[in-house]
Design a protein around this motif. Structure first.
Motif, PDB file in Angstrom:
ATOM      1  N   ALA A   1       0.544  -1.704  -0.160  1.00 12.79           N
ATOM      2  CA  ALA A   1       0.127  -0.042  -0.082  1.00 12.79           C
ATOM      3  C   ALA A   1       0.801   1.067   0.146  1.00 12.79           C
ATOM      4  O   ALA A   1       0.492   1.927  -1.058  1.00 12.79           O
ATOM      5  CB  ALA A   1      -1.394  -0.369   0.537  1.00 12.79           C
ATOM      6  N   ASN A   2       1.798   1.006   0.793  1.00 12.25           N
ATOM      7  CA  ASN A   2       2.955   2.450   0.785  1.00 12.25           C
ATOM      8  C   ASN A   2       4.226   1.928   1.270  1.00 12.25           C
ATOM      9  O   ASN A   2       4.237   1.976   2.534  1.00 12.25           O
ATOM     10  CB  ASN A   2       2.130   3.716   2.037  1.00 12.25           C
ATOM     11  CG  ASN A   2       2.786   4.692   1.756  1.00 12.25           C
ATOM     12  OD1 ASN A   2       4.227   4.210   1.591  1.00 12.25           O
ATOM     13  ND2 ASN A   2       2.320   5.487   2.395  1.00 12.25           N
ATOM     14  N   LYS A   3       5.174   2.004   0.274  1.00 14.51           N
ATOM     15  CA  LYS A   3       6.312   2.021   1.180  1.00 14.51           C
ATOM     16  C   LYS A   3       7.155   2.143   1.546  1.00 14.51           C
ATOM     17  O   LYS A   3       8.024   1.664   2.318  1.00 14.51           O
ATOM     18  CB  LYS A   3       6.860   1.490  -0.342  1.00 14.51           C
ATOM     19  CG  LYS A   3       8.891   0.358  -0.409  1.00 14.51           C
ATOM     20  CD  LYS A   3       9.276   0.110  -1.382  1.00 14.51           C
ATOM     21  CE  LYS A   3      10.781  -0.882  -1.545  1.00 14.51           C
ATOM     22  NZ  LYS A   3      11.636   0.312  -0.697  1.00 14.51           N
ATOM     23  N   ASN A   4       6.981   3.926   2.049  1.00 19.82           N
ATOM     24  CA  ASN A   4       7.225   4.430   2.622  1.00 19.82           C
ATOM     25  C   ASN A   4       7.065   4.078   3.812  1.00 19.82           C
ATOM     26  O   ASN A   4       7.899   4.597   5.189  1.00 19.82           O
ATOM     27  CB  ASN A   4       6.888   5.732   2.500  1.00 19.82           C
ATOM     28  CG  ASN A   4       7.587   6.555   1.415  1.00 19.82           C
ATOM     29  OD1 ASN A   4       9.129   5.765   0.879  1.00 19.82           O
ATOM     30  ND2 ASN A   4       7.545   7.600   1.275  1.00 19.82           N
ATOM     31  N   ALA A   5       5.462   4.199   4.073  1.00 20.14           N
ATOM     32  CA  ALA A   5       5.118   4.146   5.935  1.00 20.14           C
ATOM     33  C   ALA A   5       5.476   2.441   6.178  1.00 20.14           C
ATOM     34  O   ALA A   5       6.073   2.202   7.468  1.00 20.14           O
ATOM     35  CB  ALA A   5       3.677   3.660   5.494  1.00 20.14           C
TER      36      ALA A   5
ATOM     37  N   PRO B   1       0.266  12.817   3.761  1.00 23.90           N
ATOM     38  CA  PRO B   1       0.932  12.408   2.862  1.00 23.90           C
ATOM     39  C   PRO B   1       2.425  11.614   3.980  1.00 23.90           C
ATOM     40  O   PRO B   1       2.735  12.631   4.732  1.00 23.90           O
ATOM     41  CB  PRO B   1       1.685  13.511   1.998  1.00 23.90           C
ATOM     42  CG  PRO B   1       1.068  13.720   2.260  1.00 23.90           C
ATOM     43  CD  PRO B   1      -0.510  13.980   3.625  1.00 23.90           C
ATOM     44  N   VAL B   2       3.119  10.452   3.615  1.00 22.40           N
ATOM     45  CA  VAL B   2       4.436   9.967   4.471  1.00 22.40           C
ATOM     46  C   VAL B   2       5.534  11.341   4.156  1.00 22.40           C
ATOM     47  O   VAL B   2       5.892  11.367   5.275  1.00 22.40           O
ATOM     48  CB  VAL B   2       4.565   9.534   4.188  1.00 22.40           C
ATOM     49  CG1 VAL B   2       6.189   8.462   5.496  1.00 22.40           C
ATOM     50  CG2 VAL B   2       3.591   7.234   3.964  1.00 22.40           C
ATOM     51  N   GLU B   3       5.677  11.846   3.288  1.00 23.24           N
ATOM     52  CA  GLU B   3       6.462  12.546   3.304  1.00 23.24           C
ATOM     53  C   GLU B   3       6.511  13.576   4.464  1.00 23.24           C
ATOM     54  O   GLU B   3       7.631  14.435   4.679  1.00 23.24           O
ATOM     55  CB  GLU B   3       6.314  13.688   2.042  1.00 23.24           C
ATOM     56  CG  GLU B   3       6.527  13.376   1.098  1.00 23.24           C
ATOM     57  CD  GLU B   3       5.703  13.273  -0.207  1.00 23.24           C
ATOM     58  OE1 GLU B   3       5.022  13.524  -1.010  1.00 23.24           O
ATOM     59  OE2 GLU B   3       4.145  11.973   0.318  1.00 23.24           O
ATOM     60  N   GLU B   4       5.090  14.097   5.033  1.00 26.93           N
ATOM     61  CA  GLU B   4       5.360  15.075   5.988  1.00 26.93           C
ATOM     62  C   GLU B   4       5.911  14.357   7.273  1.00 26.93           C
ATOM     63  O   GLU B   4       6.213  15.085   7.627  1.00 26.93           O
ATOM     64  CB  GLU B   4       3.755  15.640   6.293  1.00 26.93           C
ATOM     65  CG  GLU B   4       2.773  15.591   5.490  1.00 26.93           C
ATOM     66  CD  GLU B   4       1.595  17.143   5.844  1.00 26.93           C
ATOM     67  OE1 GLU B   4       1.490  16.297   6.876  1.00 26.93           O
ATOM     68  OE2 GLU B   4       1.425  16.952   4.901  1.00 26.93           O
TER      69      GLU B   4
END
Ligand SMILES: *[C@@H]1O[C@H](CO)[C@@H](O)[C@H](O)[C@H]1NC(C)=O
Ligand SMILES: *[C@@H]1O[C@H](CO)[C@@H](O)[C@H](O)[C@H]1NC(C)=O
Ligand SMILES: *[C@@H]1O[C@H](CO)[C@@H](O)[C@H](O)[C@H]1NC(C)=O
Ligand SMILES: *[C@@H]1O[C@H](CO)[C@@H](O)[C@H](O)[C@H]1NC(C)=O
Ligand SMILES: *[C@@H]1O[C@H](CO)[C@@H](O)[C@H](O)[C@H]1NC(C)=O
Length: 418
Positions: free
Chosen positions: A288-292, A386-389
């Protein structure tokens, strides 16, 4: 040890075939086949927990129960062990096991992790961490993987026109979900989490368990009538519900880590629990969201220093994955909503001299001042932060690729490399 179990087991053989579950109902689902062994493995989990929940945990005994089995017998009289469940599906090519195998880079992602905890191999070095990882992995990771495996097998068999076998797989999945000892099953894991998020339907049934039950009833009907599409739909819904459940669990235990840090006490027990729950759905979060998933892996890895606001950060990373996971903030609920109006009893802490602590429902996550407004400050109510935050230094993905991580994370932090 093996010999002792063999003797005990032989004594049970006489009664073993007596009570078939065929035609019997359990939590609103009526079995069409005998699911004795699949129900009884939960008693092995209980026996393992009892062996470990002591100032002098008996890891040897626990490991032998895991490996050899104790309470569950196949129709031919042989023991069906938890380790069989953890390793048997490795040779199949079903969607859930395949996805997890790819993510962890081994079909033994469950068994390898268990063996580390049994053996006290880093990162599982303290008694309480080892015990929690073993218990949580059995109650949550193994059961989830096996329930999904049964449903995947059912789909495969139905596609091959084997309605009866598909139906048997569905029965076995429900047996694992509810368990012969319900306290050791996903049913109860779901009830405990619902108790913290305002997602109880009533004192016994969580929204997750209710939805999983509806899906199993639909799956049973689909298997019997040969409706592959309907079976696949039910399978996906079970996976989605389990994702909701472990999202709740990750936030709960991240919050416990925060509270430990604030109180100046070691967070290792809660961190190992948070990490164990993360592992249950890590491949799905990663999709779903690799960063997360990278960030959660970093924050929750046993032995890592507890990062500031770990609970809010974890909730935010998960919220950024909801869309990809196909779940919503409303389904996860609001941490701290206890539904007092239902008048349910609290979960009582385990008594006596056990070393495993019991988590009680807290009032709420802290007010989210200073945290990103969309984040999980209020039970991950927010959508899609957003994970950039996340502050750059909290994002291991970019600046600390796995190969370069050791300096920052002694011992290596990636279980998927095990
Ligand atoms: C399950 O456990 C019960 C209680 O110990 C025992 O009587 C029964 O034979 C077991 N069934 C199977 C299939 O292992
Ligand atoms: C850890 O468990 C072992 C084995 O039961 C026991 O001998 C030891 O005292 C425990 N260590 C601590 C620090 O409690
Ligand atoms: C499950 O836990 C409840 C509450 O702690 C307890 O009363 C009950 O006896 C347990 N059930 C089993 C099968 O051990
Ligand atoms: C944790 O923090 C302490 C003190 O700030 C530091 O010495 C230690 O290296 C850190 N450990 C990790 C795993 O980062
Ligand atoms: C993941 O992080 C990178 C680098 O910080 C960023 O460019 C990207 O947009 C992020 N992706 C998501 C889905 O948040």
């Amino acid at each position: 040890m093996r010999a002792i179990f063999l003797v005990a087991a032989l004594a049970l053989v006489a009664g073993a075939s007596a009570q078939s579950m065929k035609g019997k109902e359990l939590k609103g689902y009526t079995f069409g086949s005998d699911v004795g062994p699949w129900l009884n493995v939960s008693m092995d989990v209980k026996a393992i927990k009892d062996a470990l929940n002591s100032p002098e945990p008996n890891f040897k005994l626990a490991q032998s129960i895991y490996m050899d089995g104790m309470n569950a017998r196949r129709p031919d009289g042989s023991l069906f062990s938890l380790r069989t469940m953890a390793t048997e599906p490795k040779s199949v090519d079903t969607p859930f096991w395949k996805l997890y195998t790819q993510f962890y880079k081994t079909p033994y992602w469950l068994d390898d992790n268990m063996m580390r905890a049994f053996g006290g191999i880093p990162p599982y070095v303290t008694n309480v961490t080892r015990a929690q990882v073993i218990v949580k992995s059995l109650q949550s990771a193994l059961t989830t993987a096996y329930v999904m495996h049964e449903l995947d097998e059912a789909v495969e068999k139905l596609k091959a026109g084997k309605k009866q076998e598909a139906s048997d797989n569905v029965d076995q999945g429900w047996a694992i979900f509810v368990g012969g000892d319900i306290n050791e099953s996903l049913w109860t894991v779901a009830a405990k989490r619902a108790n913290e998020y305002g997602t109880k339907l009533n004192c016994d049934i969580s929204r997750v368990s209710d939805a999983v039950r509806k899906s199993f009833l639909a799956a049973q009907k689909a298997a019997q009538s040969g409706d592959v599409k309907a079976l696949e739909k039910a399978r996906s819904e079970v996976q989605r519900q389990l994702t909701i459940l472990f999202t709740q669990a990750i936030i709960t235990y991240s919050h416990e880590m925060y509270l430990d840090k604030a109180a100046g006490v070691p967070a290792d027990e809660h961190q190992s629990e948070a990490y164990s729950f993360f592992r249950v759905i890590a491949p799905l979060i990663n999709q779903a969201n690799k960063n997360a998933s990278e960030a959660l892996d970093f924050w929750l890895f046993p032995g890592m220093n507890v990062t500031e606001d770990v609970d809010l950060k974890a909730a935010r990373a998960l919220a950024a994955s909801y869309k990809g996971l196909g779940i919503t903030a409303d389904e996860v609920g609001r941490y701290g909503d206890k539904q007092a109006e239902l008048g349910c009893k609290d979960y009582v802490p385990s008594s006596g001299s056990g070393i495993l602590s019991t988590t009680q429902a807290k009032d709420s996550l802290r007010p989210a001042e200073g945290a990103a407004p969309a984040a999980g400050g209020e039970g991950a109510k927010g959508e899609e932060a957003p994970v950039e935050e996340m502050p750059a230094e909290e994002m291991p993905a970019e600046e600390a690729p796995v190969e370069e991580a050791p300096a920052a994370a002694p011992g290596g932090r990636r279980l998927r490399l095990f």
